[in-house]
Motif scaffolding. Structure first.
Motif, short mmCIF file in Angstrom:
data_model
loop_
_atom_site.label_atom_id
_atom_site.label_comp_id
_atom_site.label_asym_id
_atom_site.label_seq_id
_atom_site.Cartn_x
_atom_site.Cartn_y
_atom_site.Cartn_z
N LEU A 34 0.87 -1.17 0.00
CA LEU A 34 0.00 0.00 0.00
C LEU A 34 0.91 1.23 0.00
O LEU A 34 1.62 1.48 0.97
N THR A 35 0.91 1.97 -1.08
CA THR A 35 1.88 3.06 -1.24
C THR A 35 1.26 4.45 -1.21
O THR A 35 1.98 5.45 -1.12
N GLY A 36 -0.06 4.54 -1.30
CA GLY A 36 -0.70 5.85 -1.32
C GLY A 36 -2.18 5.75 -1.04
O GLY A 36 -2.73 4.66 -0.85
N ALA B 228 0.34 13.16 7.46
CA ALA B 228 1.43 13.44 8.39
C ALA B 228 1.35 12.52 9.60
O ALA B 228 2.38 12.05 10.11
N ARG B 229 0.13 12.24 10.06
CA ARG B 229 -0.02 11.32 11.19
C ARG B 229 0.43 9.91 10.81
O ARG B 229 1.07 9.22 11.60
N TRP B 230 0.09 9.48 9.60
CA TRP B 230 0.53 8.15 9.15
C TRP B 230 2.05 8.09 9.06
O TRP B 230 2.67 7.11 9.43
N ARG B 231 2.65 9.16 8.56
CA ARG B 231 4.11 9.18 8.44
C ARG B 231 4.77 9.15 9.82
O ARG B 231 5.83 8.53 9.99
N ALA B 232 4.16 9.82 10.78
CA ALA B 232 4.72 9.80 12.13
C ALA B 232 4.69 8.39 12.72
O ALA B 232 5.50 8.06 13.60
N MET B 233 3.78 7.57 12.20
CA MET B 233 3.70 6.17 12.65
C MET B 233 4.61 5.25 11.84
O MET B 233 4.67 4.05 12.08
N GLY B 234 5.31 5.83 10.87
CA GLY B 234 6.24 5.04 10.05
C GLY B 234 5.69 4.60 8.71
O GLY B 234 6.34 3.83 8.00
N HIS B 235 4.51 5.09 8.33
CA HIS B 235 3.90 4.70 7.06
C HIS B 235 4.09 5.83 6.04
O HIS B 235 3.34 6.80 6.04
N GLU B 236 5.07 5.70 5.19
CA GLU B 236 5.41 6.78 4.26
C GLU B 236 4.66 6.61 2.93
O GLU B 236 5.21 6.15 1.93
N LEU B 237 3.40 7.00 2.95
CA LEU B 237 2.60 6.90 1.73
C LEU B 237 2.34 8.30 1.16
O LEU B 237 2.46 9.30 1.86
N THR B 238 1.99 8.35 -0.11
CA THR B 238 1.65 9.59 -0.79
C THR B 238 0.15 9.83 -0.68
O THR B 238 -0.65 8.91 -0.86
N ILE B 239 -0.24 11.07 -0.39
CA ILE B 239 -1.66 11.39 -0.31
C ILE B 239 -2.05 12.19 -1.55
O ILE B 239 -1.39 13.15 -1.94
N ALA B 240 -3.10 11.74 -2.24
CA ALA B 240 -3.57 12.38 -3.47
C ALA B 240 -4.84 13.17 -3.18
O ALA B 240 -5.76 12.66 -2.53
N VAL B 241 -4.88 14.42 -3.65
CA VAL B 241 -6.02 15.30 -3.42
C VAL B 241 -6.49 15.86 -4.75
O VAL B 241 -5.69 16.39 -5.53
N ASN B 242 -7.78 15.74 -5.02
CA ASN B 242 -8.35 16.29 -6.25
C ASN B 242 -8.46 17.81 -6.17
O ASN B 242 -8.86 18.35 -5.14
N LEU C 131 -5.35 -0.76 8.40
CA LEU C 131 -4.84 -1.48 7.23
C LEU C 131 -3.32 -1.31 7.12
O LEU C 131 -2.59 -2.27 6.83
N LEU C 132 -2.84 -0.11 7.37
CA LEU C 132 -1.41 0.16 7.33
C LEU C 132 -0.66 -0.60 8.42
O LEU C 132 0.42 -1.15 8.20
N GLU C 133 -1.25 -0.65 9.61
CA GLU C 133 -0.64 -1.37 10.71
C GLU C 133 -0.58 -2.86 10.43
O GLU C 133 0.41 -3.54 10.74
N LYS C 134 -1.64 -3.36 9.81
CA LYS C 134 -1.68 -4.78 9.46
C LYS C 134 -0.59 -5.11 8.44
O LYS C 134 0.08 -6.12 8.52
N GLN C 135 -0.42 -4.22 7.45
CA GLN C 135 0.61 -4.41 6.43
C GLN C 135 1.99 -4.39 7.07
O GLN C 135 2.86 -5.21 6.74
N ALA C 136 2.22 -3.45 8.00
CA ALA C 136 3.51 -3.34 8.66
C ALA C 136 3.82 -4.58 9.48
O ALA C 136 4.94 -5.09 9.49
N ALA C 137 2.80 -5.10 10.19
CA ALA C 137 2.99 -6.30 11.00
C ALA C 137 3.33 -7.50 10.13
O ALA C 137 4.18 -8.31 10.48
N SER C 138 2.67 -7.61 8.97
CA SER C 138 2.93 -8.72 8.06
C SER C 138 4.33 -8.62 7.48
O SER C 138 5.01 -9.63 7.31
N ARG C 139 4.76 -7.38 7.20
CA ARG C 139 6.09 -7.18 6.64
C ARG C 139 7.19 -7.56 7.64
O ARG C 139 8.26 -8.00 7.26
N ASN C 140 6.92 -7.35 8.94
CA ASN C 140 7.93 -7.56 9.98
C ASN C 140 8.00 -9.00 10.49
O ASN C 140 8.80 -9.31 11.37
N LYS C 141 7.10 -9.85 9.97
CA LYS C 141 7.11 -11.24 10.43
C LYS C 141 8.36 -11.98 9.95
O LYS C 141 8.80 -11.79 8.83
#
Length: 328
Positions: A102-104, A149-163, A318-328
């Motif tokens: 999940l990248t953005g 910014a809150r997601w990034r502070a948690m370690g999830h560096e995703l891009t946010i897209a705004v119309n 969802l981001l936390e779940k992805q991070a946990a799966s990545r760290n297994k």
């Protein structure tokens, strides 16, 4: 005959002016019993003719009256919605086809008025017409940047897209808005992607060109939304430092079974690669569609197959779940 006659070029001094006319027609007595009522009905019909494409005519119908009343009510509600905190931002996840990460996420506005969920397809055109889109767009930009910014502070560096609506580009100071949103949230500029439509890049709008150039200088990314559904004049891709092409879901639908869809999507992806642009397919709803896009070399996807628009809290999980799966 009137439209054809009025479409003839007019010489004004040393210039030739080309004009177009839209005509609305109301008939007595069905559409009104007084001159004022008839003019009102004719005006509604003319508005519909302009919406359907200039240089045409329309007769008044009672369905148009119903639509006009609904539009007026929506306009009135919309002017109070932001003040009454009736809006919310949901986020649709975007996934890398190559890594599966999940990248953005795309920020999407939602409106709940007294328990009624009102579709953006209904209220966004009204907001653009009455100018409320400027304030609404500013609010969405700030909310999305804070969430990212809150997601990034948690370690999830995703891009946010705004119309971004063309109205915002033309009427608002978008560079100032973007700088402010980034400063308040602490979000890095390269983590923000603004999605614009092809129609904004047509013609010779020097103001819009200047705004987009300034936005790129700030360091944000630019994406062309619903690519291929507009004018499809590829010249603007050479004029702007665009980062991503978003392939419209109308081309994605049935890509695994329709040769024409597969050919169009394949051509867009190949063009993107040659120009060094990222490609993202919208509206992916089935595994065969995902497989076909992967085989075609598409970079990213979004759609109901992998995630519907969700609240900030749901995307955090969802981001936390992805991070946990990545760290297994």
């Amino acid at each position: 005959k009137i439209i054809e006659a009025m479409a003839e070029p007019i010489d004004v001094g040393e210039r030739t002016v080309h004009t177009s006319f839209s005509i609305g027609i109301a008939l007595f007595p069905d559409d009104g019993h007084t001159p004022a009522a008839l003019l009102k009905s004719a005006d509604m019909a003319m508005y519909h003719a302009k919406e359907s494409g200039r240089g045409s005519y329309r007769f008044f119908t009672h369905e148009l009256n119903v639509q006009a009343v609904e539009r007026l009510e929506l306009d009135s509600r919309l002017r109070e919605a932001l003040h009454n905190r009736e809006f919310a931002v949901h986020y649709q996840p975007q996934w890398s086809l190559q890594s599966g990460e999940l990248t953005g996420a795309e920020a999407l506005i939602r409106w709940n008025h007294r328990g009624e969920a009102i579709s953006p397809a209904r209220f966004i055109p009204v907001a653009e017409e009455n100018g409320e889109i400027v304030a609404i767009g500013h609010w969405v930009l700030n909310e999305a940047c804070r969430a990212a910014a809150r997601w990034r502070a948690m370690g999830h560096e995703l891009t946010i897209a705004v119309n971004v609506s063309p109205i915002q580009i033309r009427r608002d100071d978008m560079p100032k808005r973007v700088r402010g949103a980034l400063a308040v949230s602490g979000l890095p500029a390269n983590a923000l992607e603004l999605e614009i439509t092809e129609s904004l890049l047509m013609g010779d709008d020097s103001h819009a060109f200047g705004v987009l150039a300034t936005l790129k200088e700030i360091g944000i990314k630019l994406a062309i939304d619903d690519f291929g559904t507009g004018y499809s004049n590829l010249a603007y891709l050479k004029r702007f430092d665009v980062d991503r092409l978003k392939i419209d879901q109308s081309f994605v639908r049935g890509i695994d079974t329709r040769p024409d869809a597969g050919a169009i999507v394949g051509a867009v992806i190949e063009m993107g690669k040659r120009l060094g642009l990222n490609t993202l397919a919208e509206g992916v709803e089935s595994e065969p569609e995902r497989a076909a896009l992967h085989a075609a070399g598409c970079d990213d996807i979004q759609g109901y197959l992998l995630g519907r628009p969700m609240t900030e809290e749901a995307l955090t999980q969802l981001l936390e779940k992805q991070a946990a799966s990545r760290n297994k």
